[in-house]
Design a protein around this motif. Structure first.
Motif, PDB file in Angstrom:
ATOM      1  N   GLN A   1     -59.368  22.024  57.979  1.00 45.85           N
ATOM      2  CA  GLN A   1     -58.962  20.886  56.914  1.00 45.85           C
ATOM      3  C   GLN A   1     -57.663  20.961  56.466  1.00 45.85           C
ATOM      4  O   GLN A   1     -57.221  20.469  55.493  1.00 45.85           O
ATOM      5  N   TYR A   2     -56.810  21.896  57.100  1.00 45.04           N
ATOM      6  CA  TYR A   2     -55.464  22.159  56.840  1.00 45.04           C
ATOM      7  C   TYR A   2     -54.490  21.435  57.921  1.00 45.04           C
ATOM      8  O   TYR A   2     -55.256  21.409  59.178  1.00 45.04           O
ATOM      9  N   PRO A   3     -53.489  21.230  57.807  1.00 48.07           N
ATOM     10  CA  PRO A   3     -52.551  20.661  58.674  1.00 48.07           C
ATOM     11  C   PRO A   3     -52.218  21.772  59.788  1.00 48.07           C
ATOM     12  O   PRO A   3     -52.372  22.945  59.703  1.00 48.07           O
ATOM     13  N   SER A   4     -52.221  21.367  61.214  1.00 52.07           N
ATOM     14  CA  SER A   4     -51.713  22.269  62.279  1.00 52.07           C
ATOM     15  C   SER A   4     -50.468  22.893  61.958  1.00 52.07           C
ATOM     16  O   SER A   4     -49.528  22.081  61.454  1.00 52.07           O
ATOM     17  N   PRO A   5     -50.555  24.230  61.747  1.00 54.71           N
ATOM     18  CA  PRO A   5     -49.070  24.704  61.545  1.00 54.71           C
ATOM     19  C   PRO A   5     -48.138  24.430  62.336  1.00 54.71           C
ATOM     20  O   PRO A   5     -46.740  24.044  61.958  1.00 54.71           O
ATOM     21  N   LEU A   6     -48.276  23.977  63.726  1.00 50.49           N
ATOM     22  CA  LEU A   6     -47.225  23.702  64.648  1.00 50.49           C
ATOM     23  C   LEU A   6     -46.602  22.473  64.329  1.00 50.49           C
ATOM     24  O   LEU A   6     -45.383  22.074  64.643  1.00 50.49           O
ATOM     25  N   SER A   7     -47.471  21.405  63.589  1.00 56.66           N
ATOM     26  CA  SER A   7     -46.735  20.104  63.061  1.00 56.66           C
ATOM     27  C   SER A   7     -45.969  20.028  62.083  1.00 56.66           C
ATOM     28  O   SER A   7     -45.049  19.370  61.781  1.00 56.66           O
ATOM     29  N   GLY A   8     -46.038  21.562  61.463  1.00 60.20           N
ATOM     30  CA  GLY A   8     -44.850  21.457  60.349  1.00 60.20           C
ATOM     31  C   GLY A   8     -43.641  22.385  60.896  1.00 60.20           C
ATOM     32  O   GLY A   8     -42.947  23.064  60.187  1.00 60.20           O
ATOM     33  N   PHE A   9     -43.293  22.431  62.317  1.00 62.12           N
ATOM     34  CA  PHE A   9     -42.615  23.300  62.576  1.00 62.12           C
ATOM     35  C   PHE A   9     -40.829  22.824  62.121  1.00 62.12           C
ATOM     36  O   PHE A   9     -40.151  23.738  61.847  1.00 62.12           O
ATOM     37  N   ARG A  10     -40.713  21.338  62.180  1.00 69.22           N
ATOM     38  CA  ARG A  10     -39.325  20.963  61.862  1.00 69.22           C
ATOM     39  C   ARG A  10     -39.279  20.967  60.286  1.00 69.22           C
ATOM     40  O   ARG A  10     -37.980  20.895  59.866  1.00 69.22           O
ATOM     41  N   HIS A  11     -40.130  21.338  59.465  1.00 71.09           N
ATOM     42  CA  HIS A  11     -40.087  21.710  58.037  1.00 71.09           C
ATOM     43  C   HIS A  11     -39.275  23.068  58.038  1.00 71.09           C
ATOM     44  O   HIS A  11     -38.363  23.268  57.092  1.00 71.09           O
ATOM     45  N   TYR A  12     -39.480  23.936  58.996  1.00 71.42           N
ATOM     46  CA  TYR A  12     -38.681  25.341  58.713  1.00 71.42           C
ATOM     47  C   TYR A  12     -37.179  25.186  59.461  1.00 71.42           C
ATOM     48  O   TYR A  12     -36.187  25.838  58.931  1.00 71.42           O
ATOM     49  N   THR A  13     -37.003  24.195  60.296  1.00 73.62           N
ATOM     50  CA  THR A  13     -35.840  24.224  61.092  1.00 73.62           C
ATOM     51  C   THR A  13     -34.897  23.274  60.271  1.00 73.62           C
ATOM     52  O   THR A  13     -33.614  23.244  60.688  1.00 73.62           O
ATOM     53  N   LYS A  14     -35.307  22.361  59.604  1.00 72.95           N
ATOM     54  CA  LYS A  14     -34.375  21.609  58.747  1.00 72.95           C
ATOM     55  C   LYS A  14     -34.559  21.591  57.133  1.00 72.95           C
ATOM     56  O   LYS A  14     -33.120  21.618  56.649  1.00 72.95           O
ATOM     57  N   GLN A  15     -35.631  21.936  56.764  1.00 72.28           N
ATOM     58  CA  GLN A  15     -35.555  21.708  55.066  1.00 72.28           C
ATOM     59  C   GLN A  15     -35.505  23.376  54.600  1.00 72.28           C
ATOM     60  O   GLN A  15     -34.960  23.539  53.283  1.00 72.28           O
ATOM     61  N   VAL A  16     -36.090  24.336  55.320  1.00 72.33           N
ATOM     62  CA  VAL A  16     -35.734  25.658  54.752  1.00 72.33           C
ATOM     63  C   VAL A  16     -34.936  26.591  55.429  1.00 72.33           C
ATOM     64  O   VAL A  16     -35.437  27.793  55.940  1.00 72.33           O
ATOM     65  N   THR A  17     -33.985  26.072  56.361  1.00 71.37           N
ATOM     66  CA  THR A  17     -33.467  26.890  57.453  1.00 71.37           C
ATOM     67  C   THR A  17     -32.904  28.180  56.887  1.00 71.37           C
ATOM     68  O   THR A  17     -33.001  29.128  57.757  1.00 71.37           O
ATOM     69  N   ASP A  18     -32.103  28.124  55.848  1.00 71.09           N
ATOM     70  CA  ASP A  18     -31.594  29.294  55.280  1.00 71.09           C
ATOM     71  C   ASP A  18     -32.428  29.988  54.147  1.00 71.09           C
ATOM     72  O   ASP A  18     -31.959  31.114  53.678  1.00 71.09           O
ATOM     73  N   ASP A  19     -33.688  29.477  53.760  1.00 64.65           N
ATOM     74  CA  ASP A  19     -34.172  30.374  52.674  1.00 64.65           C
ATOM     75  C   ASP A  19     -34.900  31.223  53.270  1.00 64.65           C
ATOM     76  O   ASP A  19     -35.614  31.382  54.295  1.00 64.65           O
ATOM     77  N   VAL A  20     -34.931  32.340  52.302  1.00 66.12           N
ATOM     78  CA  VAL A  20     -35.722  33.836  52.802  1.00 66.12           C
ATOM     79  C   VAL A  20     -37.164  33.459  52.612  1.00 66.12           C
ATOM     80  O   VAL A  20     -37.751  33.189  51.497  1.00 66.12           O
TER      81      VAL A  20
END
Length: 803
Positions: free
Chosen positions: A291-310
């Motif tokens: 029922q949740y999105p595949s975690p791997l489908s959100g990979f680019r969220h980490y590399t583009k939108q929260v790149t420097d966020d802790v």
């Protein structure tokens, strides 16, 4: 006190109620149970114990026996004391509830009590919650069940309630009512409920099913047979002794039949383990990761939108350690995801409710990590960052510290989720086992492990072609996998598709994106694409591979500071392949090279074409032309539709048919024997033989009804002996029929058909009149008796007694 009052008081102490045991019970003072009542209570409690032992597969041991036997004692003691002191219904319920909560802490949830035995607010809440919601949790948790803490309340409340009701019935109802078998059968419902519950909430692997079933049946049948109403006092002492002997013989026959028939039926008719009906196989777990999105489908969220966020900080990592977020082993052609519950009950998508202690992973070459602490900053999701295969998780701060019952864990992948989600300020510490690093040389002689994974769907053909091309020169599985990894690392380039990257890189890891990666002149992508391509190549060669998404903090940061900050730029993905007796070994197929050369291949010039209007496309798939309702109906027809019979129907049918066969097949056989006997006598050639046959049939039927029939005596004396036993309203004197039979046999005159038919009619009326005064149980048992067999058994018994 007046004389009238004294007389009334004296009458009050002497007056009593007559119990089912035949004893007078005083209306005042203590109601002391008789020895027969104590026997009834003991048998009922013993049957409860036989049933509750079946909980062993669910709990994976005998830890449940302490709360279960404790609840049995508390409930039985409450029922006995309420009967002893003549408490009313409301008083009994109040005392039972107080005893339940008073002793429940020490027996069911001692870890939540004050000094183990004294109730606390938390333990009282667990006793209340477990009694209501524990039944739902126990059929959704993966066995062996170890959490939540209130799960031990389930066996405690079950045995407490059944023992309370059973002892109350035995002490206050059975002892004051006629001892009919149906009343005792009603008292058996409580123990039977425990027995059935142990099956329904159990597992596919039953615990001593044959032994427990035969023991329960023998105890119940013997108790029902011996605790019914005693024989009438009008029976002579000799007849009473014979009846007692017959009861002993009948009991032995019941025991032997139960052992043979029950054991045989259990062996031949019991369903296979994978077809047993248990509730946990019919009820889906409350958490469904699909029922949740595949975690791997959100990979680019980490590399583009929260790149420097802790995202979170970790304390206790060692150099080279990777933080595991999700393990994915199912490929649909569009994405990698966990395995759904409809595909595999033990796959990567099966998350079970656990407590602080987690199931230990045995398929691993272990390295221990202790006291690794995660503190959440900006990360918000249900997937729990962890390390390797956690053995113990302790929530120490934040909202998660009060939501430990929301933790679910998959022990085959080492992945955990917190259904309530992680938020800033949450903190937890874990101990874990990680897979020791392995090189291709270490695995040179190691075969691939036999691991069942869901099949790959819609994998592009280029994957198989490239896998065979890259691994052509390698022989062993480890060498082939290493050759593929080196080819991807050496020939490919890394790009996250950021504006600063020299070449664009499209997100995604489905079949189209993997095809694009492998068919371009230069392979360009990041961990999302390379991990997907490598896993598909490994699976095309028949090797069990899965994709893992997580974070890889820089090794230098781990060594430089005890607390490591994990940012979006640390996100990564790798592939794990299972090797026999080693575990899931990690492979990292992503290249480090980011300086991507420009593609020098000239692009073909486009030539203008005349404008031609194209007809509408008609290449729709058949399924695209159907409505959702039609698709659903067609799927139901493919699956068998309404003709599919659920497994529980077979179980219910067998549970009814097997006892019915045990009861009615012997009755049918005996009935056929009796019918053949009567037919043979009525069809005798001579009239006087038919009349004598009517008398013989009457005597046999009386014997089978349990009456004492003299073995060798005249018809007149037999008639007088039977008349004395059947004396009462509606009884028919047998002396005239005996005289008529003697006259027909010894007169030497011909007997016509009318006279022989009249003799048979009078004999049948006498038998029916004799049946009227008997109990239902006695008439029922007569259907299983054949006089010739009974006489043979009596002769054998007398010979043994004479010898």
């Amino acid at each position: 006190m007046s004389a009238v009052g004294d007389a009334a008081a004296k009458r009050g102490t002497k007056t009593g109620t007559k119990t089912g045991d035949g004893t007078a019970e005083a209306r005042t003072g203590l109601r002391r149970p008789s020895s027969r009542t104590w026997t009834d209570i003991a048998v009922l409690l013993l049957l409860v114990v036989v049933g509750l032992v079946g909980f062993e597969p669910s709990f994976g041991g005998y830890s449940f026996l302490i709360p279960a036997l404790g609840g049995l004692i508390v409930g039985a003691a409450t029922g006995i004391l309420s009967s002893l002191f003549r408490l009313g219904l409301v008083q009994t319920v109040l005392v039972a509830i107080v005893a339940y909560f008073l002793f429940g802490t020490a027996l069911a949830v001692p870890q939540q009590g004050i000094l183990v035995v004294l109730p606390s607010l938390q333990s009282l809440a667990s006793l209340a919650v477990g009694a209501v919601f524990g039944w739902a949790d126990i059929v959704t948790l993966r066995t062996p069940i170890g959490a939540p803490q209130y799960i031990q309340v389930v066996p405690y409340v079950a045995t407490w309630l059944v023992a309370l009701v059973s002892t109350t019935l035995a002490a206050r109802w059975l002892s004051t009512r006629p001892r009919a078998a149906w009343r005792f059968g009603l008292a058996l419902l409580g123990p039977m409920a425990i027995y059935v519950a142990s099956i329904l909430i159990g597992t596919d692997d039953p615990f001593q099913a044959g032994l427990r079933g035969v023991t329960f049946a023998v105890l119940a049948l013997v108790w029902l047979g011996w605790r019914r109403r005693p024989a009438s006092s009008s029976v002579s002492p000799e007849g009473a002794r014979r009846l007692h002997g017959r009861r002993v013989a009948g009991t032995a026959v019941v025991v032997i039949a139960a052992v043979l028939l029950g054991g045989g039926a259990g062996f031949w008719l019991a369903p296979p383990k994978d077809q047993r009906f248990v509730l946990r196989d019919e009820i889906e777990p409350p958490f469904d990761p699909l029922q949740y999105p595949s975690p791997l489908s959100g990979f680019r969220h980490y590399t583009k939108q929260v790149t420097d966020d802790v995202l979170f900080t970790v304390q206790g990592l060692q150099a080279g350690d990777k933080v595991r977020l999700a393990t994915l082993d199912s490929f649909t052609g569009k994405l990698w995801n966990v395995t759904g519950p409809e595909t595999s009950t033990n796959g990567s998508g099966t998350f079970n409710l656990v407590g602080r202690s987690l199931p230990k992973q045995s398929f691993v070459t272990p390295e221990a990590r202790r006291d690794v602490t995660f503190t959440i900053e900006t990360y918000e999701d249900v997937w729990l960052p962890s390390l390797g295969y956690p053995n113990d998780i302790r929530f120490t701060d934040g909202d998660a510290s009060s939501a430990t019952d929301d933790l679910r864990y998959n022990d085959s992948t080492g992945t955990a989720v917190l259904t309530s989600g992680l938020h800033a300020g949450d903190s937890y510490t874990l101990d874990a086992t990680v897979q020791a690093p392995m090189t291709a040389a270490d695995l040179a002689e190691v075969p691939i492990a036999s691991v069942e994974l869901p099949p790959v769907e819609a994998a592009p053909d280029i994957v198989t072609v490239k896998a065979q091309e890259f691994a052509a020169s390698a022989a062993s599985p480890a060498a082939q996998l290493e050759a593929i990894r080196l080819a991807l690392v050496s020939q490919g380039f890394l790009s996250h598709g950021r504006a600063s990257d020299s070449v664009a890189s499209r997100a995604g890891h489905g079949a189209d994106r993997v095809t694009e990666l492998l068919e371009r002149n230069q392979m360009v992508g990041d961990q999302e694409q390379y991990a997907s391509a490598f896993a598909l190549m490994a699976r095309s060669l028949g090797y069990p591979a899965r994709v893992v998404m997580g974070f890889a903090p820089d090794a230098a940061d781990v060594e430089a500071a005890p607390v490591v900050e994990v940012t979006g730029d640390d996100v990564t993905a790798w592939v794990e392949v299972a090797f026999d007796d080693v575990g899931w070994v990690a492979f990292e197929p992503t290249p480090d090279e980011t300086d991507i050369p420009q593609d020098q291949t000239p692009k073909p010039k486009s030539e203008p074409q005349p404008q031609v209007r194209q007809p509408p496309r008609m290449d729709n798939d058949d399924e695209d032309l159907l409505t959702p309702v039609e698709l659903e109906e067609s799927q139901e027809e493919d699956d068998g539709g309404w003709f599919d019979i659920p497994g529980w129907v077979y179980v219910l049918g067998l549970s009814i048919l097997i006892p019915a066969a045990i009861v009615f097949i012997p009755m049918l056989i005996v009935g056929l024997i009796k019918a053949r006997r009567a037919t043979r006598r009525r069809a005798a050639a001579e009239g006087h033989d038919r009349v004598a046959g009517a008398w013989e049939e009457l005597v046999d039927r009386f014997s089978e009804l349990g009456y004492d029939v003299p073995a060798a005596s005249t018809r007149i004396r037999v008639a007088d002996h039977l008349d004395r036993q059947v004396a009462g309203e509606g009884a028919v004197s047998l002396r005239p029929l005996a005289s008529t039979t003697d006259e027909a046999v010894f007169s030497g005159q011909p007997i016509d058909d009318e006279r022989s038919a009249q003799a048979w009619s009078e004999a049948q009326l006498a038998v029916e009149a004799a049946r009227v005064g008997l109990s239902r149980m006695r008439r029922f048992l007569a259907r299983y008796r054949v006089r010739s067999a009974r006489d043979w058994a009596n002769r054998i018994s007398r010979k043994r007694s004479d010898s």
